[in-house]
Design a protein around this motif. Structure first.
Motif, PDB file in Angstrom:
ATOM      1  N   ASP A 301       3.191   5.778   1.234  1.00 15.47           N
ATOM      2  CA  ASP A 301       4.235   5.076   0.507  1.00 15.47           C
ATOM      3  C   ASP A 301       4.216   3.592   0.873  1.00 15.47           C
ATOM      4  O   ASP A 301       4.618   3.210   1.969  1.00 15.47           O
ATOM      5  CB  ASP A 301       5.598   5.678   0.854  1.00 15.47           C
ATOM      6  CG  ASP A 301       6.731   5.034   0.072  1.00 15.47           C
ATOM      7  OD1 ASP A 301       6.450   4.352  -0.936  1.00 15.47           O
ATOM      8  OD2 ASP A 301       7.896   5.197   0.481  1.00 15.47           O
ATOM      9  N   GLY A 302       3.714   2.764  -0.030  1.00 14.76           N
ATOM     10  CA  GLY A 302       3.696   1.322   0.196  1.00 14.76           C
ATOM     11  C   GLY A 302       2.516   0.817   0.991  1.00 14.76           C
ATOM     12  O   GLY A 302       2.433  -0.386   1.280  1.00 14.76           O
ATOM     13  N   GLY A 303       1.589   1.678   1.371  1.00 15.82           N
ATOM     14  CA  GLY A 303       0.433   1.246   2.146  1.00 15.82           C
ATOM     15  C   GLY A 303      -0.692   0.740   1.261  1.00 15.82           C
ATOM     16  O   GLY A 303      -0.769   1.050   0.067  1.00 15.82           O
ATOM     17  N   LEU A 304      -1.580  -0.050   1.855  1.00 16.49           N
ATOM     18  CA  LEU A 304      -2.725  -0.599   1.135  1.00 16.49           C
ATOM     19  C   LEU A 304      -3.943  -0.537   2.048  1.00 16.49           C
ATOM     20  O   LEU A 304      -3.896  -0.982   3.202  1.00 16.49           O
ATOM     21  CB  LEU A 304      -2.459  -2.054   0.730  1.00 16.49           C
ATOM     22  CG  LEU A 304      -3.650  -2.838   0.155  1.00 16.49           C
ATOM     23  CD1 LEU A 304      -4.096  -2.243  -1.184  1.00 16.49           C
ATOM     24  CD2 LEU A 304      -3.294  -4.320  -0.009  1.00 16.49           C
ATOM     25  N   PHE A 305      -5.038   0.009   1.519  1.00 19.72           N
ATOM     26  CA  PHE A 305      -6.286   0.079   2.269  1.00 19.72           C
ATOM     27  C   PHE A 305      -7.351  -0.663   1.485  1.00 19.72           C
ATOM     28  O   PHE A 305      -7.546  -0.423   0.289  1.00 19.72           O
ATOM     29  CB  PHE A 305      -6.712   1.524   2.494  1.00 19.72           C
ATOM     30  CG  PHE A 305      -7.955   1.661   3.334  1.00 19.72           C
ATOM     31  CD1 PHE A 305      -7.923   1.366   4.691  1.00 19.72           C
ATOM     32  CD2 PHE A 305      -9.150   2.083   2.784  1.00 19.72           C
ATOM     33  CE1 PHE A 305      -9.061   1.483   5.476  1.00 19.72           C
ATOM     34  CE2 PHE A 305     -10.296   2.215   3.561  1.00 19.72           C
ATOM     35  CZ  PHE A 305     -10.251   1.913   4.909  1.00 19.72           C
ATOM     36  N   THR A 320     -11.676   9.620   0.875  1.00 11.72           N
ATOM     37  CA  THR A 320     -11.305  10.882   1.528  1.00 11.72           C
ATOM     38  C   THR A 320     -10.214  10.752   2.574  1.00 11.72           C
ATOM     39  O   THR A 320      -9.605  11.756   2.946  1.00 11.72           O
ATOM     40  CB  THR A 320     -12.542  11.530   2.188  1.00 11.72           C
ATOM     41  OG1 THR A 320     -13.036  10.667   3.217  1.00 11.72           O
ATOM     42  CG2 THR A 320     -13.640  11.775   1.161  1.00 11.72           C
ATOM     43  N   ARG A 321      -9.950   9.516   3.062  1.00 11.63           N
ATOM     44  CA  ARG A 321      -9.031   9.403   4.197  1.00 11.63           C
ATOM     45  C   ARG A 321      -7.856   8.457   3.961  1.00 11.63           C
ATOM     46  O   ARG A 321      -6.925   8.430   4.765  1.00 11.63           O
ATOM     47  CB  ARG A 321      -9.805   8.963   5.449  1.00 11.63           C
ATOM     48  CG  ARG A 321     -10.885   9.972   5.827  1.00 11.63           C
ATOM     49  CD  ARG A 321     -11.748   9.503   6.967  1.00 11.63           C
ATOM     50  NE  ARG A 321     -11.037   9.416   8.244  1.00 11.63           N
ATOM     51  CZ  ARG A 321     -11.639   9.171   9.399  1.00 11.63           C
ATOM     52  NH1 ARG A 321     -12.956   8.987   9.437  1.00 11.63           N
ATOM     53  NH2 ARG A 321     -10.940   9.110  10.521  1.00 11.63           N
ATOM     54  N   ALA A 322      -7.897   7.686   2.896  1.00 12.58           N
ATOM     55  CA  ALA A 322      -6.808   6.747   2.625  1.00 12.58           C
ATOM     56  C   ALA A 322      -5.801   7.386   1.681  1.00 12.58           C
ATOM     57  O   ALA A 322      -6.132   7.721   0.536  1.00 12.58           O
ATOM     58  CB  ALA A 322      -7.363   5.465   2.014  1.00 12.58           C
ATOM     59  N   ALA A 323      -4.568   7.553   2.161  1.00 16.02           N
ATOM     60  CA  ALA A 323      -3.531   8.200   1.347  1.00 16.02           C
ATOM     61  C   ALA A 323      -2.808   7.207   0.438  1.00 16.02           C
ATOM     62  O   ALA A 323      -2.273   7.585  -0.594  1.00 16.02           O
ATOM     63  CB  ALA A 323      -2.522   8.886   2.270  1.00 16.02           C
ATOM     64  N   GLY A 324      -2.772   5.943   0.830  1.00 14.01           N
ATOM     65  CA  GLY A 324      -2.064   4.937   0.046  1.00 14.01           C
ATOM     66  C   GLY A 324      -2.942   4.325  -1.026  1.00 14.01           C
ATOM     67  O   GLY A 324      -4.004   4.840  -1.384  1.00 14.01           O
ATOM     68  N   ARG A 325      -2.490   3.185  -1.536  1.00 12.15           N
ATOM     69  CA  ARG A 325      -3.248   2.469  -2.565  1.00 12.15           C
ATOM     70  C   ARG A 325      -4.526   1.910  -1.964  1.00 12.15           C
ATOM     71  O   ARG A 325      -4.551   1.476  -0.807  1.00 12.15           O
ATOM     72  CB  ARG A 325      -2.373   1.331  -3.096  1.00 12.15           C
ATOM     73  CG  ARG A 325      -2.936   0.586  -4.292  1.00 12.15           C
ATOM     74  CD  ARG A 325      -1.856  -0.245  -4.976  1.00 12.15           C
ATOM     75  NE  ARG A 325      -1.120  -1.043  -4.015  1.00 12.15           N
ATOM     76  CZ  ARG A 325      -1.033  -2.375  -4.078  1.00 12.15           C
ATOM     77  NH1 ARG A 325      -1.635  -3.032  -5.054  1.00 12.15           N
ATOM     78  NH2 ARG A 325      -0.326  -3.029  -3.191  1.00 12.15           N
TER      79      ARG A 325
END
Length: 544
Positions: A301-305, A320-325
């Motif tokens: 929620d609200g993260g950025l990778f 495979t491992r980044a849940a955010g945007r």
């Protein structure tokens, strides 16, 4: 008189230990106080360089003092004092030696140093006391001192370090608690940056972009370990800082996760996954697992990778491992990229390119902005694009981001140009570190820079494990195409030389020197107006 002789020999042995300890503690500190890494260095260098000569001197001189004391007490004292003077001179030379990254006597270093000497002093004092006026007492004292010199690495890293672990743990926890409270009080936007290379330059770029939102604070210098970041927070994070840009170093699986648990990044940037520090990780698969811990920590929620679109490993981490945007960048047009560069060129000491953002990322239509960066080389385009992705992801206008990138100055020793107009010489300082990709990019900058002659000065690359010789020879093959003269230092430099010869470079273009001072003397002799000189890698003292 024999007791006095024994006491002087004991002091001489402790002085010799102080000299050896300075070197060992220096290496131990650079290896982040990892006993295993110190023992590896010891197995490669310590005995020949330091322990055997010092131990041999103490043992031989103490036996001579014992023999002299038996015949003439005063002569034994004179020989013992001579030994003490020689040990003091050797220790002074060691302490005043040139250091690439000097030993810092932090509280931890002082405790280790003091305890190691105390542990060495106890057996020596006992032998002096028990030996009394015995004929061979000075010799026995010398033998104990010599043995302690040989065992000094284990006395430091095995015994002293273990005994002090509870103290260090309590110290660390106190500083950690203070840092966590500071983060809760300031509540900055935290950006974590990790990768095999490009971290420090990307950190500078991201900081410049986030300054548009208000004062941004980057971790200083190479404060990229957990304790380094804790220190950076306690000493530099202030209430006015709107963002905190954290460089995250890693030498093993779990390092990045530990840093993320400390700072809780909302934005993560993975610059690259490559063979840097491969000796420590063991394989690129392990490197990928370790660096990917940053993606695991970014909130959904609200993260950025942010990471590269043109590398299968970084792309796999993102998918495979980044849940955010996720925002992906590439230094050239790429089907997976959200941001990329077009028309990259070097002009007037700057790298220029068109920053392009895919439609839907920064608005309804594709966006373009011109970047005129002070960072040299096409490889730095990737670092600039990573920062641009952070800025765009945080809602900043594309043109503002492009202007901010133009203000970034090269970090020290990372392709930093130094112009000596009086001598007509340009130095490109890329001496901080070297990895295969970065070294190849640096040679590209040397190739593209206008010059009468192009000179390369390098000791080669380290910490590449089984690939070290192969990669250094590959570097030599690349250098053969670019360098008019290559000054190559030490055993790894010899591998670079072998690569140059295999690629067809004639011997007159290849100079191999034993060490840095000899190389610098040769460079001073050769340099003339019109030269452009690339310094690629400056080995840490562990390898120098």
């Amino acid at each position: 008189m024999t007791v006095l002789t024994s006491a002087i020999v004991a002091v001489a042995a402790l002085v010799a230990m102080a000299g050896a300890s300075h070197v060992l503690l220096h290496v131990f500190q650079q290896e982040h106080y990892e006993p295993r890494r110190l023992y590896l260095w010891v197995s490669q260098a310590y005995g020949v360089r330091l322990a055997l000569p010092e131990a041999g001197l103490v043992l031989v001189a103490s036996i001579a003092s014992a023999l002299a004391a038996d015949a003439n007490g005063a002569l034994g004292v004179v020989l013992a004092v001579t030994l003490l003077a020689l040990a003091a001179r050797a220790a002074r030379m060691v302490w005043s030696r040139e250091q690439i990254k000097p030993l810092v006597f932090t509280p931890r270093a002082r405790r280790l140093f003091g305890l190691q000497l105390a542990l060495a002093a106890i057996p020596l004092a006992l032998v002096v006391a028990l030996g009394g006026d015995g004929i061979w007492a000075p010799g026995v004292v010398g033998a104990v001192g010599a043995l302690e010199l040989l065992l000094a690495p284990w006395l430091l890293a095995g015994v002293a370090n273990t005994l002090l672990r509870p103290v260090q743990k309590a110290d660390n926890q106190r500083f950690l608690n203070r840092a966590q409270q500071r983060l809760r009080d300031v509540r900055p936007l935290v950006v974590g940056i990790t990768g095999s290379y490009g971290k420090t330059t990307t950190k500078a770029c991201v900081t410049a972009v986030l300054d548009l939102l208000g004062p941004s604070y980057p971790t200083p210098a190479s404060f990229n370990s957990t304790l380094g970041v804790v220190r950076a927070i306690n000493e530099g994070l202030l209430p006015q800082h709107q963002s905190f840009v954290v460089e995250m170093g890693a030498y093993r699986t779990g390092d990045v996760r530990e840093l993320c648990e400390l700072v809780h990044p909302r934005v993560g940037v993975l610059t690259a996954i490559g063979p840097a520090h491969l000796e420590r990780f063991g394989s690129l698969d392990v490197t990928e697992q370790a660096k990917g811990e940053l993606a695991d920590a970014i909130p959904a929620d609200g993260g950025l990778f942010v990471t590269r679109a043109d590398d299968e490993r970084t792309l796999r981490v993102a998918r495979t491992r980044a849940a955010g945007r996720v925002l992906l960048f590439a230094p050239a047009p790429h089907p997976e990229a959200d941001l990329w560069a077009e028309d990259v060129r070097m002009e007037e000491g700057r790298t220029r390119f068109a920053l392009v953002v895919r439609a839907g990322v920064a608005g309804s239509e594709e966006g373009r902005a011109e970047v005129r960066a002070r960072l040299l080389g096409e490889h730095n385009v990737a670092n600039l694009l990573a920062a641009a992705a952070v800025g765009v992801g945080e809602g900043l206008a594309l043109n503002d981001v492009a202007r901010a990138l133009g203000r970034v100055a090269p970090p020290d020793h990372r392709l930093a140009p130094i112009v000596n107009r009086a001598a007509g010489v340009v130095v490109i300082d890329d001496s901080y570190n070297a990895n295969p990709e970065g070294a190849a990019a640096a040679l590209g900058v040397l190739r593209d820079h206008p010059a009468a002659r192009r000179l390369l000065v390098t000791p080669g690359m380290v910490e590449l494990g089984e690939r070290e010789q192969e990669e250094n020879r590959r570097l030599g093959a690349l250098a053969a195409e670019v360098a008019d003269v290559a000054i190559l230092i030490g055993p790894r430099g010899a591998d670079v030389a072998a690569g140059m010869r295999a690629a067809g470079a004639p011997d007159e273009r290849i100079l191999t020197l034993p060490d840095g001072p000899a190389a610098h003397a040769k460079l001073a002799e050769l340099t003339r107006a019109g030269d452009v000189i690339l310094f690629e890698n400056d080995l840490p003292d562990v390898y120098a």
